[in-house]
Design an enzyme around this catalytic site. Structure first.
Site, PDB file in Angstrom:
ATOM      1  N   TYR A 137       0.891  -1.174   0.000  1.00  0.00           N
ATOM      2  CA  TYR A 137       0.000   0.000   0.000  1.00  0.00           C
ATOM      3  C   TYR A 137       0.920   1.213   0.000  1.00  0.00           C
ATOM      4  CZ  TYR A 137      -4.172   2.626   1.693  1.00  0.00           C
ATOM      5  OH  TYR A 137      -5.235   3.468   1.837  1.00  0.00           O
ATOM      6  N   HIS A 142      -2.393   7.628  -3.292  1.00  0.00           N
ATOM      7  CA  HIS A 142      -3.540   6.736  -3.180  1.00  0.00           C
ATOM      8  C   HIS A 142      -3.986   6.605  -1.721  1.00  0.00           C
ATOM      9  CE1 HIS A 142      -6.217   3.338  -3.747  1.00  0.00           C
ATOM     10  NE2 HIS A 142      -5.519   2.630  -2.886  1.00  0.00           N
ATOM     11  N   ARG A 151     -11.948   8.390   6.075  1.00  0.00           N
ATOM     12  CA  ARG A 151     -11.576   8.770   7.435  1.00  0.00           C
ATOM     13  C   ARG A 151     -11.558  10.285   7.543  1.00  0.00           C
ATOM     14  NH1 ARG A 151      -8.168   4.425   6.380  1.00  0.00           N
ATOM     15  NH2 ARG A 151      -6.448   5.782   5.802  1.00  0.00           N
ATOM     16  N   GLU A 208      -7.271  -1.895  -9.859  1.00  0.00           N
ATOM     17  CA  GLU A 208      -6.219  -1.153  -9.177  1.00  0.00           C
ATOM     18  C   GLU A 208      -4.954  -1.256 -10.026  1.00  0.00           C
ATOM     19  OE1 GLU A 208      -5.586  -1.364  -4.999  1.00  0.00           O
ATOM     20  OE2 GLU A 208      -7.640  -2.011  -4.582  1.00  0.00           O
ATOM     21  N   ASP A 242      -4.952  -5.436  -9.628  1.00  0.00           N
ATOM     22  CA  ASP A 242      -5.509  -6.005  -8.407  1.00  0.00           C
ATOM     23  C   ASP A 242      -7.009  -5.715  -8.378  1.00  0.00           C
ATOM     24  OD1 ASP A 242      -5.731  -7.144  -5.906  1.00  0.00           O
ATOM     25  OD2 ASP A 242      -5.147  -5.328  -4.840  1.00  0.00           O
ATOM     26  N   GLN A 249     -15.411  -5.375   0.129  1.00  0.00           N
ATOM     27  CA  GLN A 249     -14.245  -4.981   0.916  1.00  0.00           C
ATOM     28  C   GLN A 249     -14.633  -4.068   2.084  1.00  0.00           C
ATOM     29  OE1 GLN A 249     -11.385  -2.795  -1.380  1.00  0.00           O
ATOM     30  NE2 GLN A 249      -9.874  -2.694   0.266  1.00  0.00           N
ATOM     31  N   TYR A 253     -13.635  -5.613   5.853  1.00  0.00           N
ATOM     32  CA  TYR A 253     -12.224  -5.401   6.165  1.00  0.00           C
ATOM     33  C   TYR A 253     -11.932  -5.116   7.638  1.00  0.00           C
ATOM     34  CZ  TYR A 253     -12.143  -0.266   6.697  1.00  0.00           C
ATOM     35  OH  TYR A 253     -12.311   1.015   7.156  1.00  0.00           O
TER      36      TYR A 253
END
Length: 425
Positions: A137, A142, A151, A208, A242, A249, A253
């Site tokens: 990641y 991104h 968030r 992705e 991906d 998700q 997650y």
């Protein structure tokens, strides 16, 4: 600079202008032709050089010391396990054979006919058997975009993000080679916060844009790979899509991270481009602040200038470019990813794969996923046929391309493509 990377080097094999596969590239892949079993080949222009038959039918590769049985395998694992030095030596030997002024293979019409065939007649296979796969990641753009969406926008990055390469262990068995159709996954989603979850096909299917490196020489359990030795354990790179079911998700997650929203499929390009071929395009990555811990510090440039493109092709339509990004944006380098991955003694095997995570740039047209490009569906993308895309629809083919270009030299990865089929009833 290695002679094999000389931009002036020419081959007696005709290489079209702007080909991804000039003599300075020579990526490795696994192919079959007719009734043959899959085995090792190298791309040159629009052709495949069958180095398995070349090694068995002549002494032209004898000086490499690589047994023909290794080149006859159905994966590149055995070759890559020999280590980077052996792969480099083989690539340089092939470069010499294909050079315009070398008559050994050029003037042997019978052998040339047996070992050089059009790529259009070859069937490409998974280049390696992937025993283990990790997805990182590592694009700060991104990670920041996703943090803003889901968030606190003022604190988009989690506290650990600038201190270590974040990653998770993914599903190796569902990695497939370019051209493999992708079936829309089904699973649990929770479209309404105040209602129970429901089961059905994913409605928010995404791509992705990523790249992946493939491990060469492995390590024993308990050993670590130093950051400045990491590239000796990397055989090469491929393009990596991906596929992600965003709605599955989102619901699953917490608390352990990605699971069914990721494990249904990932697609890779078939040709493995060596780091030796990418050497002319090496550059420094972004400045890392705060300074990382000593085991992650490396003074030499560790990134590469690889231009990346994503296209969506509706069924019956033409491909439409939706993204243009670059591998140079990666905050965490492959060296750092591998050093961190093994700092606890985790072992690696030849063929193991590590993906970069979505590669997004600074501008909206460089975002590497539909989640970002359409900003959670609030800004649909217009297609040439008048339709719009918030996420990927059934019948769409997603195509990713990657290449380096400088001073008249182009080193490319070809493409990775996959068509989305409807979910099973």
């Amino acid at each position: 600079m290695s002679k094999a990377n000389d931009p002036a080097l020419k081959s007696w094999v005709e290489v079209p202008a702007n080909s991804d596969f000039p003599i300075q590239n020579l990526p490795f892949g696994i192919f079959s032709h007719g009734s043959e079993l899959p085995h090792v080949g190298i791309a040159i222009g629009d052709h495949v050089l069958d180095i398995t038959i070349l090694s068995r039918g002549s002494d032209l590769l004898k000086g490499t010391g690589i047994d023909s049985a290794v080149l006859g395998k159905g994966t590149l694992n055995a070759l890559f396990a020999l280590g980077r030095a052996a792969v480099t030596q083989l690539r340089e030997a092939i470069s010499e054979l294909l050079a315009a002024d070398n008559p050994q293979l050029r003037d042997d019409a019978d052998l040339r006919k047996r070992v050089l065939l059009p790529q259009s007649e070859a069937t490409m296979h998974m280049p390696v058997f992937v025993r283990d796969y990790t997805d990182f990641y590592s694009s700060i753009e991104h990670a920041t975009n996703v943090g803003k969406m889901f968030r606190d926008p003022a604190n988009a990055l989690l506290p650990n993000w600038r201190h270590l390469p974040v990653g998770y262990h993914g599903r190796a068995s569902s990695i497939v080679v370019s051209g493999t159709d992708i079936q829309r996954p089904s699973g649990q989603t929770k479209p309404n916060a105040d209602e129970p979850p429901v089961y059905g096909p994913s409605r928010l299917l995404d791509f992705e844009l990523e790249m992946a490196f493939i491990c060469g020489q492995g390590t024993e359990l308990g050993n670590r790979i130093a950051v400045d030795d990491a590239e000796n354990h990397i055989a090469g790179m491929v393009l990596f899509n991906d596929w992600s079911a965003r709605d599955i998700q989102k619901w699953e997650y917490v608390p352990l991270g990605p699971f069914l929203g990721k494990s249904f499929a990932s697609s890779i390009s078939p040709w493995v481009v060596t780091l030796d071929a990418l050497e002319p395009f090496r550059l420094a990555g972004p400045t890392q602040e705060p300074q990382v811990l000593p085991y992650l510090q490396s003074s030499d440039p560790a990134n590469f200038d690889i231009q990346l493109e994503v296209y969506i092709q509706p069924e019956g339509g033409e491909p439409h470019q939706v993204c243009a990004s670059n591998f140079r944006y990666m905050y965490w380098s492959m060296r750092q990813q591998l050093a961190h991955h093994t700092v606890n003694g985790c072992n690696f095997n030849a063929g193991d794969m590590c993906a970069s995570g979505t590669i997004s740039g600074h501008t909206p047209d460089s975002y590497g996923s539909m989640l970002e490009l359409s900003w959670r569906g609030s800004k649909p993308l217009d297609m040439p046929d008048g339709s719009q895309r918030k996420f990927i629809q059934d019948g769409d083919t997603v195509i990713m391309k990657g290449f380096c270009e400088k001073d008249g030299l182009r080193i490319g990865f070809g493409e990775v493509r996959g068509k989305v089929l409807p979910a099973q009833p």
